[in-house]
Design a protein around this motif. Sequence first.
Motif, PDB file in Angstrom:
ATOM      1  N   ARG A 250       0.818  -1.212   0.000  1.00 34.87           N
ATOM      2  CA  ARG A 250       0.000   0.000   0.000  1.00 34.87           C
ATOM      3  C   ARG A 250       0.855   1.267   0.000  1.00 34.87           C
ATOM      4  N   TYR A 251       1.987   1.213   0.677  1.00 37.63           N
ATOM      5  CA  TYR A 251       2.863   2.395   0.709  1.00 37.63           C
ATOM      6  C   TYR A 251       3.436   2.676  -0.674  1.00 37.63           C
ATOM      7  N   GLU A 252       3.900   1.612  -1.361  1.00 37.98           N
ATOM      8  CA  GLU A 252       4.465   1.784  -2.698  1.00 37.98           C
ATOM      9  C   GLU A 252       3.406   2.294  -3.677  1.00 37.98           C
ATOM     10  N   THR A 253       2.180   1.775  -3.554  1.00 38.29           N
ATOM     11  CA  THR A 253       1.076   2.222  -4.402  1.00 38.29           C
ATOM     12  C   THR A 253       0.762   3.690  -4.160  1.00 38.29           C
ATOM     13  N   ALA A 254       0.765   4.097  -2.872  1.00 37.64           N
ATOM     14  CA  ALA A 254       0.493   5.490  -2.531  1.00 37.64           C
ATOM     15  C   ALA A 254       1.586   6.406  -3.066  1.00 37.64           C
ATOM     16  N   LEU A 255       2.856   5.949  -2.992  1.00 41.29           N
ATOM     17  CA  LEU A 255       3.963   6.744  -3.531  1.00 41.29           C
ATOM     18  C   LEU A 255       3.826   6.916  -5.042  1.00 41.29           C
ATOM     19  N   ALA A 256       3.455   5.835  -5.731  1.00 40.87           N
ATOM     20  CA  ALA A 256       3.295   5.896  -7.185  1.00 40.87           C
ATOM     21  C   ALA A 256       2.187   6.879  -7.557  1.00 40.87           C
TER      22      ALA A 256
END
Length: 277
Positions: free
Chosen positions: A215-221
């Motif tokens: 979820r963190y990587e998705t939010a960063l993207a």
Amino acid sequence: MAPRANWKGVLKIAEVICPVSLYTAASTSERIVFHTLNRTTGNRVERQYIDSETEKPVDREDQVKGYEVSEGNYIELTPEELAAAVPESDKTLSVSAFIGCGDIDDVYFDKPYYLAPSDRVAEEAYAIIREGLREQKVAAIARTMLFRRVRTLLIRPHDDGLIATTLNFDYEVRAAAEAFRDIPDLKIKGEMLELAEHIIDTKMGTFDITEFDDRYETALAELVKAKIEGRKIPRRKEVREEKVVDLMAALRESAALKPSKGKAASASRSGSRRKAG
């Protein structure tokens, strides 16, 4: 493009020799990477080593490794001395023993690699080793020089190939007693244990890693994409804090069970005792 091998050598079991290649199985290279910039110019900044006393920059040729023997007192180690300390490598992944696949606590697992045959000639010996491990339900313990260190690896069958997992050394793994020292020895039984078992039974399933997203990587993207497109930055949703008032009531709600009258009174008394404490 075919993956690049991290290491090449031979897998040796008794007199059986099999040329193999080691490939990275888990990598963080696909994660979003940020650079540090100069806010004023927009240029990237570079890291520079500064002398702790003179506060002047130290050129690369003047930098040397050091070990602190006492506060502020160091011994210097030259690149030649460090290189001499590295054991000789014969590129042999030598198997010393076979153990049950579940005999090693996975707290000792470090990093997984795919171990594959290096060429066509090696394929038959590789298949014999793989199927022998699979048939006997065992894993092989082997050692070799890997990335300038002698490493111990656990080799197991995996689909059509082998997984070689580097193992942490004993001194690298902290004793569990350090973390669990203050946990009281509570004996859970009766309805509370039955409800817990029921919840587990209703949630039993199979593991599929694709069902879990970062979820963190998705939010960063999404953040980076919004900045590039000049859109409004998405706001983070507030997370509601969950509060458990009565353990038995929470367990029953999770299990979707209706308590009997007798058990309800018992749970009520149990909850009252907990609140009083």
